[in-house]
Motif scaffolding. Structure first.
Motif, PDB file in Angstrom:
ATOM      1  N   ASN C 326       0.840  -1.200   0.000  1.00  0.00           N
ATOM      2  CA  ASN C 326       0.000   0.000   0.000  1.00  0.00           C
ATOM      3  C   ASN C 326       0.862   1.233   0.000  1.00  0.00           C
ATOM      4  O   ASN C 326       0.455   2.297   0.382  1.00  0.00           O
ATOM      5  CB  ASN C 326      -0.898  -0.004   1.226  1.00  0.00           C
ATOM      6  N   LYS C 328       2.145   3.138  -2.231  1.00  0.00           N
ATOM      7  CA  LYS C 328       1.847   4.299  -3.051  1.00  0.00           C
ATOM      8  C   LYS C 328       0.786   5.173  -2.398  1.00  0.00           C
ATOM      9  O   LYS C 328       0.924   6.377  -2.291  1.00  0.00           O
ATOM     10  CB  LYS C 328       1.374   3.860  -4.431  1.00  0.00           C
ATOM     11  N   ASN C 330       0.041   5.321   0.661  1.00  0.00           N
ATOM     12  CA  ASN C 330       0.532   5.937   1.873  1.00  0.00           C
ATOM     13  C   ASN C 330       1.451   7.106   1.596  1.00  0.00           C
ATOM     14  O   ASN C 330       1.444   8.088   2.326  1.00  0.00           O
ATOM     15  CB  ASN C 330       1.273   4.919   2.725  1.00  0.00           C
ATOM     16  N   LYS C 332       1.226   9.196  -0.669  1.00  0.00           N
ATOM     17  CA  LYS C 332       0.424  10.369  -0.968  1.00  0.00           C
ATOM     18  C   LYS C 332      -0.157  10.953   0.315  1.00  0.00           C
ATOM     19  O   LYS C 332      -0.129  12.143   0.544  1.00  0.00           O
ATOM     20  CB  LYS C 332      -0.688   9.990  -1.931  1.00  0.00           C
ATOM     21  N   LYS C 333      -0.671  10.037   1.160  1.00  0.00           N
ATOM     22  CA  LYS C 333      -1.209  10.513   2.428  1.00  0.00           C
ATOM     23  C   LYS C 333      -0.121  11.203   3.223  1.00  0.00           C
ATOM     24  O   LYS C 333      -0.321  12.262   3.771  1.00  0.00           O
ATOM     25  CB  LYS C 333      -1.742   9.323   3.236  1.00  0.00           C
ATOM     26  N   ARG C 335       2.475  12.691   2.299  1.00  0.00           N
ATOM     27  CA  ARG C 335       2.876  13.975   1.745  1.00  0.00           C
ATOM     28  C   ARG C 335       1.939  15.068   2.225  1.00  0.00           C
ATOM     29  O   ARG C 335       2.338  16.200   2.457  1.00  0.00           O
ATOM     30  CB  ARG C 335       2.815  13.868   0.226  1.00  0.00           C
ATOM     31  N   ARG C 336       0.661  14.688   2.380  1.00  0.00           N
ATOM     32  CA  ARG C 336      -0.305  15.732   2.677  1.00  0.00           C
ATOM     33  C   ARG C 336      -0.528  15.922   4.172  1.00  0.00           C
ATOM     34  O   ARG C 336      -1.149  16.866   4.580  1.00  0.00           O
ATOM     35  CB  ARG C 336      -1.630  15.371   2.050  1.00  0.00           C
ATOM     36  N   ALA C 337      -0.056  14.933   4.933  1.00  0.00           N
ATOM     37  CA  ALA C 337      -0.341  15.039   6.374  1.00  0.00           C
ATOM     38  C   ALA C 337       0.481  16.159   6.979  1.00  0.00           C
ATOM     39  O   ALA C 337       1.560  16.470   6.512  1.00  0.00           O
ATOM     40  CB  ALA C 337       0.014  13.725   7.036  1.00  0.00           C
ATOM     41  N   SER C 338      -0.041  16.772   7.965  1.00  0.00           N
ATOM     42  CA  SER C 338       0.747  17.819   8.604  1.00  0.00           C
ATOM     43  C   SER C 338       1.277  17.293   9.914  1.00  0.00           C
ATOM     44  O   SER C 338       0.731  16.396  10.487  1.00  0.00           O
ATOM     45  CB  SER C 338      -0.087  19.055   8.859  1.00  0.00           C
TER      46      SER C 338
END
Lengths: 286, 235, 338
Positions: C326, C328, C330, C332-333, C335-338
């Motif tokens: 998984n 890929k 993750n 992406k997630k 990258r966007r998580a702060s």
């Protein structure tokens, strides 16, 4: 000169058929990052069903319609049962769609028998024109015209309609599309079905073009479609047209001038593109 | 009366990492609620979790009195929530106009009116209507993202760090525009820029390490130097 | 060697090997022995495939090219020179050298690519080998292939059986050492999370290339035995169907284990044998691939660990990994998580 023209027409016709096959694949990949190894299976199912209906009813148009319908249905089945359980997992996707490819290919033999079948064009598309010394085979011109029409139609839909914009937006940023209240799964399914329908349509057209159909065509054409998608850039619609024509022309000319290499030329093209420009010739903006 | 959006003891994971431990807050209708906190405290994840882009593993999220935790993202959006993500989520290959069109659920009169209103607010968007999203400046992208979230009749806007990476003069413009939208809709704003936050916000919640540790009225926070220093590093 | 330090499972595997040694004395029918020989050969081939798929997490659709290289090297040497043990060994040496060179070059050129590109590129490269074998008639005899004579000792089916069994056992224990070595651990961490492994300072591509050379060499040896067992070679040894076969064996048996592919090879070969035997009863059995493909699809969805993996995870409670990937999503997630 007339030789070159007839080779170019050959190449364009082959290219258009490959384009129809690859167009769906590239959109499906761009949108869902699913590499559908079963795409060629949809192609042969289109070919066999289309030919069967065409020969039963003696109507090529009915054959085309039947081919498209079976493609849409199989696309629906493939998306729901095969691809949906493994979204987001590349290894499983590759493995499972390949397995489905095998099943589709063998089912052809069960339903239509294992032998290859000869197919002839309908009367109004048989034969050729003469312009000066140049022989123009009607069916090939027909394919080129139809291919171009479908390309133009699809481009208009992708560029102008809201659903087309959504599909393109989905290729760029799936999460944002969902955040705007769009059911991306529904869009996936639709694109998958349309892609499958195009593959099946390509199968129907190809059956008459090559004059013979056999079950193993499925995997062969899966590979061909991949080559085109890789060369054109994954997810790029116009890239796949360009690459398909490139492959079609390369095949036509090689088959005439260096027949020994004609089988290898596509693969060589893809190997070169992948090594030097792995993102393909056309790249989709993220 | 219960708030428009209510989170109760929400927990969430990203992969194996426990990011949100206990997020509880309430967003009253018609106000701007600001989520404050250091980098990595979980503000963006909170917004993503509300949008269903992240799973809620424990706790409840309700919007207009209806539980929305773990619905799919598009369902949540269609309940009337507009979202402006941290990276703005502009479709780079589409023009400004096409970006707006993807966002518009209907093309009826009301939507058109909202569109006109928002275009008056951001005249740049009108000017660059045919320009591709990828060629816009940071500020223009931010405006487009906000316009896109606003164009549908949403009851709530979630806006993630609109000031990020923008020149001060543009920040003022964005601030002003959000202030104007405030009249018409409820807003949850994640913001690091305290100046901006304090100008727009009615109330605040401070998130620290995935927990809502402190809340109150924005005006009170300005006076509360101890809290500011402790959680926000502002003195 | 201090026997107390030997793993318990090692004893089980040794006992199983000894049992298999007895088979030719009980099963004397040549066709049955031949099935066992085929199982051993495909077990070797499938284990080599699992080094890539199960241990390193890369999907090759062109693994058959090494198998074919092995088969053709032996066959060509044996048919050009005399049919002695000497020329057999020379064939093996040539097979191994060619396979390592080809797998090295292919690996260096392609392993930097993403998973699906790699899968397609290997598919295309194997296709090129198939075309080459078809066209280079003077060397390969084209589509029809050619037969060759075996050294005296291998003409006896029992000896052939022993050769294949011993090779299987040796390769099994060899690969087991390999996968349990520190090197093997790095491979598995690449499978779990390539970026993390890279950021820990490992040159992921180097490890992948070496893994693919090992897999290539072992596959070529399976090819050698295959040609030997048939006394014949044709372009079929480069056919994509064979790659798909070992893929199925590995998946059904259990990825990321070495016993899995062996078991898978056994199951698939026997199923093949019996189901095609049933073709006289009903023609549907001629299309046994349908059944086979369906089982395979179900396995990928519901038992991504395969038979052996599923059993192992039941006993040892190790987290379900197998084909799951998984990363890929993750990334992406993340990258966007702060």
């Amino acid at each position: 000169m007339d030789l070159i023209i007839s080779l170019v027409i050959n190449g364009l016709a082959t290219g258009m058929l490959i384009f129809l096959l690859a167009a769906g694949l590239t959109l499906i990949f761009g949108l869902m990052s699913v590499l559908n190894f079963a795409h060629g299976g949809l192609f042969i199912w289109g070919a066999y069903t289309g030919v069967w209906v065409y020969q039963m009813s003696n109507s090529f148009i009915l054959g085309i319609i039947a081919g498209i319908i079976i493609g849409l249905l199989l696309g629906l089945v493939t998306e729901r049962l095969i691809v949906r359980p493994v979204y987001g997992n590349h290894i499983q996707q590759i493995l499972i769609t390949l397995g489905f490819m095998l099943v589709l290919q063998e089912m052809i033999k069960v339903v239509f028998g294992p032998d290859q079948k000869a197919v002839f064009p309908p009367e109004y598309l048989a034969g050729s024109f003469m312009i000066g010394d140049i022989v123009l085979i009607k069916y090939r011109l027909f394919i080129i015209v139809i291919g171009l029409l479908i390309f133009i139609l699809a481009t208009i839909i992708l560029k102008k309609s809201r659903i087309g914009l959504i599909v393109r937006a989905g290729v760029m940023d799936k999460e944002m599309v969902q955040s705007l209240g769009i059911n991306i799964k529904l869009v996936f399914m639709l694109v998958f079905m349309v892609g499958a329908g195009l593959a099946a349509l390509s199968g129907v057209f190809h059956s008459i073009y090559s004059g013979v159909i056999y079950a193993e065509m499925g995997l062969e054409f899966s590979i061909l479609a991949f080559i085109v998608v890789v060369i054109g850039g994954m997810g790029s619609f116009s890239g796949s047209l360009f690459a398909a024509i490139l492959v079609g022309l390369a095949q036509a000319f090689m088959a005439y001038y260096v027949p020994a290499l004609s089988l290898a030329v596509n693969m060589l093209l893809m190997v070169i593109v992948l090594i030097f420009r792995p993102q393909g010739l056309f790249q989709v903006k993220e | 009366m219960e708030g428009l959006l209510v989170l109760k003891q929400v927990e969430a994971f990203i992969q194996h990492y426990h990011i949100l431990h206990d997020i509880s807050f309430e967003v009253p209708k018609g106000e701007v609620t600001v989520l404050l906190g250091r980098n990595g405290a979980g503000k963006t994840t909170t917004l993503r979790t509300i949008m269903g882009l992240n799973q809620v593993s424990k706790g409840t999220v309700s919007f207009k009195g209806e539980a929305i935790a773990n619905r799919t993202t598009h369902q949540i959006a269609n309940k009337g929530i507009g979202y402006v993500p941290e990276d703005q989520g502009i479709f780079n290959g589409l023009t400004v106009g096409e970006n707006m069109r993807v966002a518009m659920k209907k093309e009826d009169e009301e939507t058109m009116k909202r569109m006109e209103w928002v275009l008056e607010l951001f005249p740049d968007l009108k000017k660059y209507w045919k320009k591709e999203g990828g060629q816009l400046s940071g500020g223009q992208k931010q405006m487009l993202a906000i316009a896109r979230a606003y164009v549908n009749k949403n009851d709530l806007l979630l806006i993630d760090e609109p000031s990020k990476g923008l020149a001060p003069i543009i920040v003022d413009k964005v601030t002003e525009s959000i202030q104007q939208m405030k009249e018409q809709t409820t807003i949850v704003l994640v913001e690091q820029n305290f100046m901006m936050a304090s100008k727009i916000g009615n109330r605040f919640y401070i998130i620290d390490d995935g927990v809502t540790v402190h809340h109150g009225k924005m005006d009170e926070l300005k006076e509360d130097k101890i809290t500011m220093k402790k959680y926000l590093g502002i003195s | 060697m201090n026997l107390r330090h030997v793993d318990k499972s090692t004893w089980i595997y040794l006992a199983a090997s000894l049992l298999l040694l007895l088979v030719p004395f009980i099963v004397t029918g040549r066709s049955m022995q031949f099935i066992f020989i085929q199982i051993f050969i495909f077990a070797i081939f499938a284990m080599s495939y699992d080094i890539l798929l199960g241990f390193t997490g890369i999907i090759s659709f062109g693994h058959v090219m090494f198998f074919g290289i092995g088969a053709y090297s032996t066959a060509i040497v044996m048919s050009r020179l005399d049919s002695t043990i000497g020329s057999f060994l020379l064939g093996v040496v040539i097979a191994v050298i060619l396979a390592s060179i080809v797998s090295f070059i292919v690996g260096v050129l392609t392993l930097r690519l993403k998973k699906h590109f790699y899968a397609m590129l290997t598919l295309a490269l194997a296709g090129l080998f198939l075309v080459a074998a078809e066209k280079w008639r003077s060397l390969t005899g084209g589509n029809d292939g050619f037969t060759f004579r075996l050294p005296e000792i291998f003409r006896d089916s029992q000896n052939m059986y022993m050769l294949c069994l011993v090779s299987l056992v040796l390769i099994f224990f060899g690969l087991r050492r390999f996968t349990k070595s520190p090197f093997g651990r790095v491979l598995m961490s690449i499978r779990e999370n390539e970026n993390r492994t890279e950021s820990l300072g490992y040159k992921v591509v180097h490890y992948k290339v070496i893994a693919s050379v090992v897999a290539g060499v072992v596959a070529s040896f399976a090819g050698v035995l295959y040609a030997l067992s048939l006394r014949f070679v044709n372009t079929g040894v480069f056919a994509t169907d064979l790659t798909i076969d070992v893929l199925l064996m590995t998946i059904i048996g259990g990825v990321g284990t070495l016993v899995g592919p062996i078991l898978g090879a056994g199951l698939v070969e026997f199923a093949h044998h019996w189901l095609s035997g049933l073709a006289d009863v009903h023609w549907i059995f001629e299309r046994w691939i349908i059944l086979y493909g369906t089982i395979y699809i179900l396995v990928v969805i519901f038992f991504p660990l395969g038979i052996v993996g599923t059993i192992q995870s039941k006993f040892t409670n190790r987290p379900l990994r197998g084909l799951r990937d998984n990363r890929k999503a993750n990334e992406k997630k993340g990258r966007r998580a702060s």
